[in-house]
Design an enzyme around this catalytic site. Structure first.
Site: not given
Ligand code: NAD
Ligand code: UD1
Length: 340
Positions: A10-11, A124-125, A148, A152, A178, A230, A294, A296
């Site tokens: 993943g990412y 996550s925050a 979600y 966590k 973020n 953020r 939005r 939440g």
């Molecule tokens: P992502 O979806 O790109 O990566 C998650 C990976 O887990 C994917 O490759 C997916 O195929 C795999 N996966 C999902 N369910 C699975 C399962 N049951 N068994 C095996 N593999 C599975 O997401 P990401 O952005 O890389 O996030 C990674 C972690 O970080 C996640 O736990 C997410 O909740 C956490 N996180 C992400 C963010 C964000 O903004 N990206 C913010 C806070 C926390």
């Molecule tokens: C969201 C999730 C949070 C998660 C995080 C991962 C929600 C309510 N929260 O956070 O749980 O951990 O992503 O990175 O979904 N925005 C716009 N237009 C858009 C998209 C976003 O204006 O099309 C604004 C939002 O209102 C916010 C900011 O951009 O103010 C960031 O949004 P986003 O990237 O979705 O992150 P979070 O809301 O912080």
């Protein structure tokens, strides 16, 4: 010393694989590819010149995890696998509890059975919920506001209980703010399925012409320009934070064998600041219009980074310009993401 990276295709996981491989660790990825493409790992190999084995399996399959941990003599796990879309978690909470909570339970059971006790977990925050004070310190009350976020927090609670039950465990929980950006090679980056939910990939697709315009969710917040603020953190900084957290496991004592720490920059940026910076980096227009808030969303959210500095000796080093420039490079090189 082989490290198992769940969700490593993943990412964030793919960027962490690069960082760990470059630091000399061996890495095996366990991923069911439900939200990723194995191509990301081929790109990781290109960047690092090292091989990464993919075990296509599900974290809900305890026997499969046990087999992988044993086969590769893994000594630690970095656990990214899970589902992460807030809106989807409200529509389908059971699959979130199953993948995130049950999946982590199965992973921990497999680790206990095979004698692997070192773990870094992607929290996550979002576990803080509505900020009662800013910046968010790790001792801020934990009160997530959506399924979600609750998965966590449940996993964090499970990990604290497991750590307290047996001093052999060493567990780090990382609360990301973020994550944005991409590797500076432009070879790996964020590749969301369908229309992105999050701001940065949405802006990138507008700049790249895949989407018409950005909807700014509210301009009447109590912030410097009325739009949401953020703490955006470059994914390569985040990956480096994982390496430091992994190293910190070795310094834990039996009496205090788990920790939870924020990974953010400590700086907040508004939606409109993001748009401006992305326009600068891409030399493209990002048309937008103001839409309703939005549900939440909070006005502002940013990290207190003192604990990460003191405990992990880690600080983010990349700024908003790097985050936008690297995202743009990824988008230009891969207009269809990993779809070849
Ligand atoms: P992502 O979806 O790109 O990566 C998650 C990976 O887990 C994917 O490759 C997916 O195929 C795999 N996966 C999902 N369910 C699975 C399962 N049951 N068994 C095996 N593999 C599975 O997401 P990401 O952005 O890389 O996030 C990674 C972690 O970080 C996640 O736990 C997410 O909740 C956490 N996180 C992400 C963010 C964000 O903004 N990206 C913010 C806070 C926390
Ligand atoms: C969201 C999730 C949070 C998660 C995080 C991962 C929600 C309510 N929260 O956070 O749980 O951990 O992503 O990175 O979904 N925005 C716009 N237009 C858009 C998209 C976003 O204006 O099309 C604004 C939002 O209102 C916010 C900011 O951009 O103010 C960031 O949004 P986003 O990237 O979705 O992150 P979070 O809301 O912080």
């Amino acid at each position: 010393m082989t490290i198992l990276v769940t969700g490593g295709a993943g990412y964030i996981g793919s960027h962490c694989c690069v960082t760990f491989l470059e630091a000399g660790h061996d890495v095996v990825v366990l991923d069911n590819l439900s939200n990723s493409n194995a191509e990301s790992l081929k790109r990781v190999e290109t960047i690092t010149g090292r091989s990464v084995l993919l075990e296509q399996a599900d974290i809900r399959d305890q026997a499969a995890i046990e087999a992988v941990l044993s086969r590769h003599n893994c000594t630690a796990v970095i656990h990214f696998a899970g589902l992460k879309a807030v809106g989807e978690s409200t529509e389908n909470p059971l699959s979130y509890y199953e993948n995130n909570v049950v999946g982590t339970h199965r992973l921990l059971s497999a680790m206990a059975k095979t004698g692997v006790h070192d773990l870094i977990f992607s929290s996550s925050a979002t576990v803080y919920g509505e900020p009662q004070r800013l910046p968010l310190t790790e001792d801020h009350p934990l009160a997530p506001t959506n399924p979600y976020g609750r998965t966590k927090l449940m996993v964090e609670d499970m990990l604290r209980d497991v750590a307290a039950s047996d001093p052999r465990w060493r567990i780090g929980m990382l609360r990301y703010f973020n994550p944005v950006g991409a590797h500076s090679s432009g070879l790996i980056g964020e590749d969301p399925l369908g229309v992105p939910n999050n701001l940065m990939p949405y802006i990138a697709q507008v700049a790249g012409g895949r989407l018409d315009k950005l909807n700014v969710f509210g301009n009447d917040y109590d912030t410097r320009d009325g739009t949401g603020v953020r703490d955006y953190i470059h994914v390569v900084d985040l990956a480096e934070g994982h390496l430091r957290a992994y190293e910190a496991l070795g310094r834990l004592e039996a009496s205090q064998n788990s920790f939870a720490v924020n990974l953010g920059t400590g700086n907040g940026h508004s939606v409109l600041e993001m748009v401006k910076e992305f326009e600068r980096a891409s030399n493209r227009q990002v048309p937008y219009s103001i839409a309703a808030r939005r549900s939440g969303d909070v006005a502002e959210c940013y990290a207190d980074t003192q604990m990460a500095t003191d405990f992990l000796s880690w600080q983010a080093s990349k700024d908003l310009r790097d985050m936008c420039a690297d995202t743009w490079k990824w988008v230009v090189k891969n207009p269809k993401g990993y779809q070849l």
